[in-house]
Motif scaffolding. Structure first.
Motif, PDB file in Angstrom:
ATOM      1  N   LEU A 125      59.953   9.825  97.709  1.00 47.23           N
ATOM      2  CA  LEU A 125      59.668   8.422  98.051  1.00 47.23           C
ATOM      3  C   LEU A 125      58.990   7.745  96.871  1.00 47.23           C
ATOM      4  CD1 LEU A 125      58.042   8.923 101.595  1.00 47.23           C
ATOM      5  CD2 LEU A 125      60.445   8.941 100.983  1.00 47.23           C
ATOM      6  N   LYS A 126      59.361   6.460  96.650  1.00 47.36           N
ATOM      7  CA  LYS A 126      58.698   5.685  95.600  1.00 47.36           C
ATOM      8  C   LYS A 126      58.201   4.393  96.235  1.00 47.36           C
ATOM      9  CE  LYS A 126      58.564   2.845  92.740  1.00 47.36           C
ATOM     10  NZ  LYS A 126      57.564   1.760  92.738  1.00 47.36           N
ATOM     11  N   PRO A 127      56.895   4.358  96.605  1.00 47.89           N
ATOM     12  CA  PRO A 127      56.343   3.134  97.201  1.00 47.89           C
ATOM     13  C   PRO A 127      56.227   2.033  96.156  1.00 47.89           C
ATOM     14  CG  PRO A 127      54.848   5.032  97.459  1.00 47.89           C
ATOM     15  CD  PRO A 127      55.890   5.424  96.467  1.00 47.89           C
ATOM     16  N   SER A 128      56.029   0.805  96.627  1.00 44.36           N
ATOM     17  CA  SER A 128      55.843  -0.313  95.691  1.00 44.36           C
ATOM     18  C   SER A 128      54.473  -0.209  95.025  1.00 44.36           C
ATOM     19  CB  SER A 128      55.940  -1.644  96.426  1.00 44.36           C
ATOM     20  OG  SER A 128      55.552  -2.681  95.555  1.00 44.36           O
ATOM     21  N   GLU A 129      54.452  -0.433  93.726  1.00 43.85           N
ATOM     22  CA  GLU A 129      53.177  -0.415  92.988  1.00 43.85           C
ATOM     23  C   GLU A 129      52.382  -1.703  93.242  1.00 43.85           C
ATOM     24  OE1 GLU A 129      56.095  -1.010  91.876  1.00 43.85           O
ATOM     25  OE2 GLU A 129      56.093  -2.516  90.279  1.00 43.85           O
ATOM     26  N   LEU A 130      53.030  -2.701  93.863  1.00 40.82           N
ATOM     27  CA  LEU A 130      52.315  -3.962  94.130  1.00 40.82           C
ATOM     28  C   LEU A 130      51.367  -3.816  95.319  1.00 40.82           C
ATOM     29  CD1 LEU A 130      55.075  -6.678  93.557  1.00 40.82           C
ATOM     30  CD2 LEU A 130      53.660  -5.434  91.924  1.00 40.82           C
TER      31      LEU A 130
ATOM     32  N   GLY B 140      64.473  -4.039  98.419  1.00 41.52           N
ATOM     33  CA  GLY B 140      63.799  -4.907  97.460  1.00 41.52           C
ATOM     34  C   GLY B 140      64.684  -6.070  97.070  1.00 41.52           C
ATOM     35  N   SER B 141      64.471  -6.579  95.866  1.00 41.77           N
ATOM     36  CA  SER B 141      65.191  -7.779  95.442  1.00 41.77           C
ATOM     37  C   SER B 141      66.613  -7.457  94.998  1.00 41.77           C
ATOM     38  CB  SER B 141      64.436  -8.424  94.282  1.00 41.77           C
ATOM     39  OG  SER B 141      64.395  -7.531  93.193  1.00 41.77           O
ATOM     40  N   ALA B 142      67.461  -8.480  95.031  1.00 42.67           N
ATOM     41  CA  ALA B 142      68.845  -8.315  94.592  1.00 42.67           C
ATOM     42  C   ALA B 142      68.874  -7.970  93.101  1.00 42.67           C
ATOM     43  CB  ALA B 142      69.628  -9.590  94.862  1.00 42.67           C
TER      44      ALA B 142
ATOM     45  N   GLU C  46      68.959  -2.707 100.802  1.00 41.64           N
ATOM     46  CA  GLU C  46      68.393  -3.655 101.769  1.00 41.64           C
ATOM     47  C   GLU C  46      67.744  -4.753 100.939  1.00 41.64           C
ATOM     48  OE1 GLU C  46      69.003  -3.322 104.884  1.00 41.64           O
ATOM     49  OE2 GLU C  46      69.751  -1.268 104.915  1.00 41.64           O
ATOM     50  N   LEU C  47      68.433  -5.882 100.809  1.00 40.58           N
ATOM     51  CA  LEU C  47      67.997  -6.914  99.874  1.00 40.58           C
ATOM     52  C   LEU C  47      67.526  -8.174 100.599  1.00 40.58           C
ATOM     53  CD1 LEU C  47      70.999  -6.359  97.439  1.00 40.58           C
ATOM     54  CD2 LEU C  47      68.785  -5.205  97.418  1.00 40.58           C
ATOM     55  N   GLY C  48      67.423  -9.263  99.856  1.00 37.04           N
ATOM     56  CA  GLY C  48      66.898 -10.491 100.461  1.00 37.04           C
ATOM     57  C   GLY C  48      67.980 -11.512 100.705  1.00 37.04           C
TER      58      GLY C  48
ATOM     59  N   GLU D  45      65.693 -21.464  95.825  1.00 32.93           N
ATOM     60  CA  GLU D  45      65.078 -20.146  95.620  1.00 32.93           C
ATOM     61  C   GLU D  45      64.730 -19.493  96.952  1.00 32.93           C
ATOM     62  OE1 GLU D  45      61.782 -20.809  92.831  1.00 32.93           O
ATOM     63  OE2 GLU D  45      63.130 -22.311  91.961  1.00 32.93           O
ATOM     64  N   GLU D  46      64.689 -18.153  96.943  1.00 28.41           N
ATOM     65  CA  GLU D  46      64.262 -17.431  98.150  1.00 28.41           C
ATOM     66  C   GLU D  46      62.757 -17.620  98.289  1.00 28.41           C
ATOM     67  OE1 GLU D  46      64.538 -13.144  97.972  1.00 28.41           O
ATOM     68  OE2 GLU D  46      64.063 -12.933 100.095  1.00 28.41           O
ATOM     69  N   SER D  47      62.310 -18.077  99.451  1.00 30.33           N
ATOM     70  CA  SER D  47      60.876 -18.360  99.595  1.00 30.33           C
ATOM     71  C   SER D  47      60.055 -17.068  99.683  1.00 30.33           C
ATOM     72  CB  SER D  47      60.661 -19.262 100.821  1.00 30.33           C
ATOM     73  OG  SER D  47      59.552 -18.886 101.556  1.00 30.33           O
TER      74      SER D  47
HETATM   75  N1  LIG Z   1      66.420  -6.325 103.388  1.00 32.57           N
HETATM   76  C1  LIG Z   1      65.228  -5.795 103.497  1.00 32.57           C
HETATM   77  O1  LIG Z   1      64.965  -4.946 104.336  1.00 32.57           O
HETATM   78  C2  LIG Z   1      64.106  -6.251 102.612  1.00 32.57           C
HETATM   79  C3  LIG Z   1      62.816  -5.925 102.982  1.00 32.57           C
HETATM   80  C4  LIG Z   1      61.752  -6.325 102.169  1.00 32.57           C
HETATM   81  C5  LIG Z   1      61.996  -7.026 101.015  1.00 32.57           C
HETATM   82  N2  LIG Z   1      63.274  -7.364 100.693  1.00 32.57           N
HETATM   83  C6  LIG Z   1      63.520  -8.173  99.484  1.00 32.57           C
HETATM   84  O2  LIG Z   1      62.736  -7.636  98.421  1.00 32.57           O
HETATM   85  C7  LIG Z   1      62.211  -8.644  97.593  1.00 32.57           C
HETATM   86  C8  LIG Z   1      60.728  -8.555  97.491  1.00 32.57           C
HETATM   87  O3  LIG Z   1      60.269  -7.235  97.409  1.00 32.57           O
HETATM   88  P1  LIG Z   1      59.755  -6.605  96.040  1.00 32.57           P
HETATM   89  O4  LIG Z   1      59.178  -7.670  95.176  1.00 32.57           O
HETATM   90  O5  LIG Z   1      58.935  -5.432  96.371  1.00 32.57           O
HETATM   91  O6  LIG Z   1      61.131  -6.163  95.398  1.00 32.57           O
HETATM   92  P2  LIG Z   1      61.414  -5.556  93.952  1.00 32.57           P
HETATM   93  O7  LIG Z   1      62.881  -5.466  93.842  1.00 32.57           O
HETATM   94  O8  LIG Z   1      60.673  -6.269  92.894  1.00 32.57           O
HETATM   95  O9  LIG Z   1      60.754  -4.081  94.029  1.00 32.57           O
HETATM   96  C9  LIG Z   1      61.251  -3.079  94.857  1.00 32.57           C
HETATM   97  C10 LIG Z   1      61.055  -1.732  94.201  1.00 32.57           C
HETATM   98  O10 LIG Z   1      61.752  -1.686  92.963  1.00 32.57           O
HETATM   99  C11 LIG Z   1      60.892  -1.272  91.908  1.00 32.57           C
HETATM  100  N3  LIG Z   1      61.210  -2.061  90.715  1.00 32.57           N
HETATM  101  C12 LIG Z   1      60.782  -3.316  90.448  1.00 32.57           C
HETATM  102  N4  LIG Z   1      61.323  -3.752  89.286  1.00 32.57           N
HETATM  103  C13 LIG Z   1      62.101  -2.764  88.820  1.00 32.57           C
HETATM  104  C14 LIG Z   1      62.936  -2.607  87.668  1.00 32.57           C
HETATM  105  N5  LIG Z   1      63.079  -3.576  86.778  1.00 32.57           N
HETATM  106  N6  LIG Z   1      63.595  -1.445  87.516  1.00 32.57           N
HETATM  107  C15 LIG Z   1      63.490  -0.469  88.441  1.00 32.57           C
HETATM  108  N7  LIG Z   1      62.715  -0.548  89.532  1.00 32.57           N
HETATM  109  C16 LIG Z   1      62.026  -1.682  89.733  1.00 32.57           C
HETATM  110  C17 LIG Z   1      59.494  -1.515  92.396  1.00 32.57           C
HETATM  111  O11 LIG Z   1      58.624  -0.588  91.846  1.00 32.57           O
HETATM  112  C18 LIG Z   1      59.601  -1.397  93.904  1.00 32.57           C
HETATM  113  O12 LIG Z   1      59.342  -0.097  94.353  1.00 32.57           O
HETATM  114  C19 LIG Z   1      62.687  -9.938  98.221  1.00 32.57           C
HETATM  115  O13 LIG Z   1      63.849 -10.383  97.571  1.00 32.57           O
HETATM  116  C20 LIG Z   1      62.995  -9.563  99.645  1.00 32.57           C
HETATM  117  O14 LIG Z   1      63.906 -10.395 100.283  1.00 32.57           O
HETATM  118  C21 LIG Z   1      64.320  -6.981 101.451  1.00 32.57           C
END
Ligand SMILES: NC(=O)c1ccc[n+]([C@@H]2O[C@H](COP(=O)([O-])OP(=O)(O)OC[C@H]3O[C@@H](n4cnc5c(N)ncnc54)[C@H](O)[C@@H]3O)[C@@H](O)[C@H]2O)c1
Ligand SMILES: CC1=C(/C=C/C(C)=C/C=C/C(C)=C/C=C/C=C(C)/C=C/C=C(C)/C=C/C=C(\C)C=O)C(C)(C)CCC1
Length: 528
Positions: free
Chosen positions: A150-155, A201-203, A223-225, A349-351
């Motif tokens: 597992l790799k949790p978010s560092e944020l 995470g993000s697209a 699973e993106l936004g 933009e995505e809010s």
């Molecule tokens: N569909 C879903 O279930 C769902 C749920 C939550 C968030 N989101 C989407 O996620 C986004 C926000 O979440 P976030 O800011 O944590 O997303 P993010 O994509 O910035 O980060 C997600 C993960 O990717 C890693 N990461 C970040 N930048 C990276 C890079 N350049 N290279 C490799 N790994 C990297 C991070 O460490 C983190 O663990 C929004 O767009 C939101 O819509 C989607």
């Protein structure tokens, strides 16, 4: 709350990552995770770990996102516990072989789907629900019999450290590990071979992950936004209720919810009343103002605060509710902005925060067309109209999931599948879908030794006469012509008469009983 010690954030050394991946892969190769009782034990341990670590998790969620204890329990801790319970209750059913439908001539071959774990999974989580969105896929991976890193978010560093400690002290560390860190650590992880990568995470980052995974043809779940629309028509019924429900969608987790609406397309005539109802709902939720509320979370960090602030600063629209921002607290007030262009910063933009736009439209047609201009495959969709209008919206606007007459209820229950479509995601999880996401559905058949003569038609030298015989016995004849029209031949009329026009055998039987009873009564009367 009594103070709870949370370890300071520490990234995992990148040099340790190949070894971590190797251990997880090696354990998968021992086949021990294929044992259902082993999986159940891990799920039970995770359940109790979530309960025992509740104080640390609550404190970490408070620290990282100012999440209230109510939300933390509801959407994170108890969510994962409920996931464990659901899977434990259903694991035997999920894991059981499934019989496959085949033509009768192949029935003896016992075609079935065998559910096999994909192997070793990498699960990468986002920051907004740092516990749920990392551990709910993990529950699916354990249930399916995968090993996982597992790799949790560092944020959300406090949550990342608590989850690491929890998983690595309570579960089988030969099978599961947590790697903490940011881009360098993800890059190091992606250098390893995985059998599945599950990314939330993000697209933008999803694209990076997918490209890297493609080099080794590794399957990904994304699973993106999305820029999610809500549509409110003249036939909304209860406008106050719609406003209250929509405001809820932008206040849970301070609107940092991938599913929440980005914009509301609303009939022009309703706009003033809708704004008033939003303000009423706001007053109800926050009698002393949003900033003073103990329930409203904060924006995760300065970067995201400034991103949201820029959306508000750059808009050409008019703020009609909220608008206060305070960088020192990372506070953004739930805010609605009345806009008149799809190119406005609030629409483009995505809010992913507590702010959204209101875009007036003249007709439902205009609303539907506008959704296509903003984002043609959003993650979610909300319709507040008559039954017929809601059906039309469902038919004509695609989305990962949808809720009628409410904000994201389709994503608020842990047992139903959840996922995006197009560029808002690939694949789904939650409920049985979590098990399936980490499962290889392997088709198995078994040819009986005694059947050799029966299936000899396949062998060379070929014999056309045998083929004709086989086709006659096993092929279903079409009941339609070359124009796609159903041909009402003898078979059709026989089944029509026997079924008395009924669609199901049971319905037809009941109708025949009625006919027979009527005939019997008639004969009885005639006899009198
Ligand atoms: N569909 C879903 O279930 C769902 C749920 C939550 C968030 N989101 C989407 O996620 C986004 C926000 O979440 P976030 O800011 O944590 O997303 P993010 O994509 O910035 O980060 C997600 C993960 O990717 C890693 N990461 C970040 N930048 C990276 C890079 N350049 N290279 C490799 N790994 C990297 C991070 O460490 C983190 O663990 C929004 O767009 C939101 O819509 C989607
Ligand atoms: C229990 C009894 C009854 C019924 C009670 C009912 C119907 C309660 C309804 C409760 C509701 C409306 C709960 C809402 C919950 C919302 C949640 C948990 C939202 C979660 C959101 C999440 C996880 C967001 C995820 C975001 C993602 C994935 C992306 O970023 C009665 C009243 C019938 C009878 C008595 C008993």
């Amino acid at each position: 709350m009594a103070s709870v010690a949370i370890p300071a954030f520490e990234a995992t050394g990148v040099e340790a990552i190949p070894g971590i991946a190797r251990t997880a892969r090696g354990t998968f190769q021992t086949h021990k995770t294929k044992n259902l009782e082993w999986r159940r034990t891990q799920l039970r341990k995770l359940y109790w770990a979530m309960e025992d670590y509740r104080p640390q998790l609550l404190a970490a969620l408070k620290k990282d996102l100012n999440k209230s204890a109510f939300e933390s329990a509801f959407t994170e801790i108890d969510w994962v516990k409920n996931d464990c319970m659901f899977v434990l209750d259903n694991l035997d059913r999920f894991a059981k072989d499934e019989k496959l439908p085949v033509p009768w001539s192949f029935a003896m071959m016992k075609f079935r789907t065998r559910k096999e774990p994909m192997g070793t999974a990498l699960i990468i989580g986002p920051y907004n629900f740092p516990v749920q969105l990392l551990l709910a896929p993990f529950v699916g991976a354990i249930a399916a019999g995968c090993t996982a890193v597992l790799k949790p978010s560092e944020l959300t560093p406090a949550c990342a450290m608590v989850v690491k400690e929890m998983v690595e002290t309570r579960l089988d560390t030969s099978a599961f590990a947590v790697v903490n860190g940011a881009i360098p650590e993800v890059n190091a992880l992606m250098e390893q071979k995985w059998d599945i990568v599950f990314f939330t995470g993000s697209a933008q980052v999803g694209t990076i992950i997918t490209k890297k995974a493609a080099e080794t043809l590794t399957p990904v779940v994304l699973e993106l936004g999305g820029k999610n629309p809500a549509i409110v028509t003249k036939n909304v019924g209860d406008l106050a209720q719609a406003a209250k429900r929509l405001l809820w969608g932008k206040t849970l987790n301070a609107g940092q919810v991938c599913l929440s609406h980005n914009y509301v397309l609303i009939d022009k005539a309703l706009v003033p009343a809708f704004i008033q109802e939003l303000k009423n709902a706001y007053k109800q939720a926050f009698p002393n103002g949003a900033k003073a509320s103990p329930d409203l979370g904060r924006i995760v960090n300065e970067r995201h605060f400034l991103r949201l602030k820029a959306m508000l600063d750059n808009t050409n629209g008019k703020i009609v509710m909220g608008g206060e921002v305070d960088q020192s607290e990372l506070f953004i007030e739930p805010t609605a902005v009345l806009v008149d262009s799809v190119h406005d910063s609030m629409m483009a933009e995505e809010s992913f925060g507590p702010i959204f736009s209101i875009y007036p439209v003249n007709t439902l047609d205009e609303a539907i067309n506008t959704t296509k201009l903003v984002h043609s495959t959003p993650l979610s969709l909300f319709a507040f109209g008559s039954k017929a209008e809601n059906q039309r919206v469902l038919n004509e606007v695609t989305s990962g999931g949808a809720t009628l007459n409410d904000s994201y209820f389709h994503g608020s229950v842990n047992t139903v599948p959840f996922g995006g479509v197009g560029d808002s995601g690939t694949g789904a999880y939650r409920g049985q879908a979590s098990f399936d996401a980490f499962t290889h559905h392997r088709t198995v058949s078994e040819t009986p030794r005694w059947a050799e003569k029966l299936i000899a038609v396949r062998y060379m030298p070929f014999d056309m006469a045998k083929l004709r015989q086989f086709k006659w016995l096993s092929e279903k004849k079409p009941n339609f012509d070359r124009n796609g029209k159903v041909v009402k031949g003898v078979g059709y009329w026989v089944s029509m008469v026997l079924g008395l026009g009924g669609k199901s055998a049971k319905g037809a039987f009941l109708r025949w009983v009625v006919v027979a009873a009527a005939y019997w009564l008639h004969m009885l009367r005639a006899g009198n």
